[in-house]
Design a protein around this motif. Structure first.
Motif, PDB file in Angstrom:
ATOM      1  N   ILE A   1      -0.436 -15.117  65.853  1.00  0.00           N
ATOM      2  CA  ILE A   1       0.188 -16.083  66.747  1.00  0.00           C
ATOM      3  C   ILE A   1      -0.259 -15.779  68.168  1.00  0.00           C
ATOM      4  O   ILE A   1      -0.390 -14.615  68.550  1.00  0.00           O
ATOM      5  CB  ILE A   1       1.730 -16.048  66.635  1.00  0.00           C
ATOM      6  CG1 ILE A   1       2.366 -17.154  67.506  1.00  0.00           C
ATOM      7  CG2 ILE A   1       2.288 -14.683  66.986  1.00  0.00           C
ATOM      8  CD1 ILE A   1       3.874 -17.322  67.273  1.00  0.00           C
ATOM      9  N   ASN A   2      -0.493 -16.852  68.926  1.00  0.00           N
ATOM     10  CA  ASN A   2      -0.834 -16.729  70.340  1.00  0.00           C
ATOM     11  C   ASN A   2       0.037 -17.729  71.097  1.00  0.00           C
ATOM     12  O   ASN A   2      -0.081 -18.940  70.881  1.00  0.00           O
ATOM     13  CB  ASN A   2      -2.320 -17.012  70.564  1.00  0.00           C
ATOM     14  CG  ASN A   2      -2.732 -16.823  72.010  1.00  0.00           C
ATOM     15  OD1 ASN A   2      -2.083 -16.095  72.759  1.00  0.00           O
ATOM     16  ND2 ASN A   2      -3.808 -17.457  72.402  1.00  0.00           N
ATOM     17  N   VAL A   3       0.918 -17.208  71.937  1.00  0.00           N
ATOM     18  CA  VAL A   3       1.809 -18.043  72.740  1.00  0.00           C
ATOM     19  C   VAL A   3       1.339 -17.974  74.188  1.00  0.00           C
ATOM     20  O   VAL A   3       1.186 -16.880  74.740  1.00  0.00           O
ATOM     21  CB  VAL A   3       3.279 -17.560  72.646  1.00  0.00           C
ATOM     22  CG1 VAL A   3       4.189 -18.457  73.479  1.00  0.00           C
ATOM     23  CG2 VAL A   3       3.741 -17.507  71.199  1.00  0.00           C
ATOM     24  N   THR A   4       1.090 -19.153  74.781  1.00  0.00           N
ATOM     25  CA  THR A   4       0.708 -19.234  76.193  1.00  0.00           C
ATOM     26  C   THR A   4       1.512 -20.356  76.837  1.00  0.00           C
ATOM     27  O   THR A   4       2.254 -21.061  76.157  1.00  0.00           O
ATOM     28  CB  THR A   4      -0.797 -19.540  76.369  1.00  0.00           C
ATOM     29  OG1 THR A   4      -1.052 -20.863  75.884  1.00  0.00           O
ATOM     30  CG2 THR A   4      -1.671 -18.535  75.644  1.00  0.00           C
ATOM     31  N   LYS A   5       1.323 -20.544  78.132  1.00  0.00           N
ATOM     32  CA  LYS A   5       2.019 -21.628  78.824  1.00  0.00           C
ATOM     33  C   LYS A   5       1.596 -22.993  78.290  1.00  0.00           C
ATOM     34  O   LYS A   5       2.315 -23.968  78.424  1.00  0.00           O
ATOM     35  CB  LYS A   5       1.781 -21.550  80.323  1.00  0.00           C
ATOM     36  CG  LYS A   5       0.350 -21.730  80.740  1.00  0.00           C
ATOM     37  CD  LYS A   5       0.214 -21.653  82.248  1.00  0.00           C
ATOM     38  CE  LYS A   5      -1.139 -21.572  82.741  1.00  0.00           C
ATOM     39  NZ  LYS A   5      -2.191 -22.181  82.815  1.00  0.00           N
ATOM     40  N   ASP A   6       0.430 -23.060  77.625  1.00  0.00           N
ATOM     41  CA  ASP A   6      -0.074 -24.313  77.076  1.00  0.00           C
ATOM     42  C   ASP A   6       0.473 -24.624  75.679  1.00  0.00           C
ATOM     43  O   ASP A   6       0.224 -25.697  75.149  1.00  0.00           O
ATOM     44  CB  ASP A   6      -1.601 -24.293  77.023  1.00  0.00           C
ATOM     45  CG  ASP A   6      -2.211 -24.186  78.409  1.00  0.00           C
ATOM     46  OD1 ASP A   6      -1.653 -24.784  79.353  1.00  0.00           O
ATOM     47  OD2 ASP A   6      -3.231 -23.487  78.550  1.00  0.00           O
ATOM     48  N   GLY A   7       1.174 -23.688  75.066  1.00  0.00           N
ATOM     49  CA  GLY A   7       1.724 -23.913  73.734  1.00  0.00           C
ATOM     50  C   GLY A   7       1.503 -22.728  72.821  1.00  0.00           C
ATOM     51  O   GLY A   7       1.238 -21.611  73.261  1.00  0.00           O
ATOM     52  N   VAL A   8       1.600 -23.002  71.527  1.00  0.00           N
ATOM     53  CA  VAL A   8       1.493 -21.960  70.510  1.00  0.00           C
ATOM     54  C   VAL A   8       0.348 -22.295  69.564  1.00  0.00           C
ATOM     55  O   VAL A   8       0.217 -23.436  69.119  1.00  0.00           O
ATOM     56  CB  VAL A   8       2.807 -21.844  69.703  1.00  0.00           C
ATOM     57  CG1 VAL A   8       2.675 -20.819  68.587  1.00  0.00           C
ATOM     58  CG2 VAL A   8       3.974 -21.507  70.612  1.00  0.00           C
ATOM     59  N   THR A   9      -0.463 -21.298  69.266  1.00  0.00           N
ATOM     60  CA  THR A   9      -1.496 -21.444  68.254  1.00  0.00           C
ATOM     61  C   THR A   9      -1.221 -20.426  67.159  1.00  0.00           C
ATOM     62  O   THR A   9      -1.064 -19.238  67.436  1.00  0.00           O
ATOM     63  CB  THR A   9      -2.907 -21.204  68.840  1.00  0.00           C
ATOM     64  OG1 THR A   9      -3.122 -22.149  69.893  1.00  0.00           O
ATOM     65  CG2 THR A   9      -3.982 -21.372  67.776  1.00  0.00           C
ATOM     66  N   LEU A  10      -1.127 -20.926  65.929  1.00  0.00           N
ATOM     67  CA  LEU A  10      -0.989 -20.073  64.757  1.00  0.00           C
ATOM     68  C   LEU A  10      -2.322 -20.130  64.010  1.00  0.00           C
ATOM     69  O   LEU A  10      -2.786 -21.214  63.659  1.00  0.00           O
ATOM     70  CB  LEU A  10       0.125 -20.573  63.837  1.00  0.00           C
ATOM     71  CG  LEU A  10       1.523 -20.661  64.422  1.00  0.00           C
ATOM     72  CD1 LEU A  10       2.459 -21.338  63.442  1.00  0.00           C
ATOM     73  CD2 LEU A  10       2.033 -19.293  64.777  1.00  0.00           C
TER      74      LEU A  10
END
Length: 131
Positions: free
Chosen positions: A67-76
């Protein structure tokens, strides 16, 4: 307030969702992600997950990944994922029985780690289908 959740499998983009929350199990425990969550990178466990969209929970069986959470959203980035509706419950139950049989056998040629993972995946499918 929603944020974008992108789910990517080895086959490509599985889904792009506008969610108000996402609950996943990392290898360090469960996390619920909301809009504005701090940046986060982590390893996903084999476990059920759910996304809240328009006040409705959508359940998925998640089979590990990152999982990668950034200000632009979440990518799984996931090894595999199945929505509740995609799960073949009878197949999951048969897989569970096969894995349990392998684990309970006295055969020294059994790949125990692989059997444990198969059992865990089948249990996650069964649990998710019951939500």
């Amino acid at each position: 307030m929603s944020f974008v959740v992108r789910i990517i499998t080895p086959k490509g983009l599985y889904a792009k969702l506008d969610a108000s929350s996402l609950t996943v199990k990392l290898t360090t425990g469960y996390r619920t992600i909301l809009k504005g969550h701090m940046d986060l990178v982590g390893a996903l466990d084999i476990a059920p997950m759910y996304v809240v969209i328009d006040n409705n929970r959508r359940y998925y069986a998640l089979h590990g990944g990152a999982i990668n959470v950034t200000k632009d959203g979440v990518t799984l980035i996931v090894n595999a994922i199945e929505s509740k509706d995609e799960i073949d419950v009878e197949r999951a139950k048969a897989s569970k029985e096969r894995a349990e049989t392998r684990l309970n056998s006295n055969d020294s040629n059994i790949d125990t780690k692989r059997a444990i993972i198969a059992l865990k995946k089948s249990l996650v499918r069964i649990e998710t289908s019951e939500k």
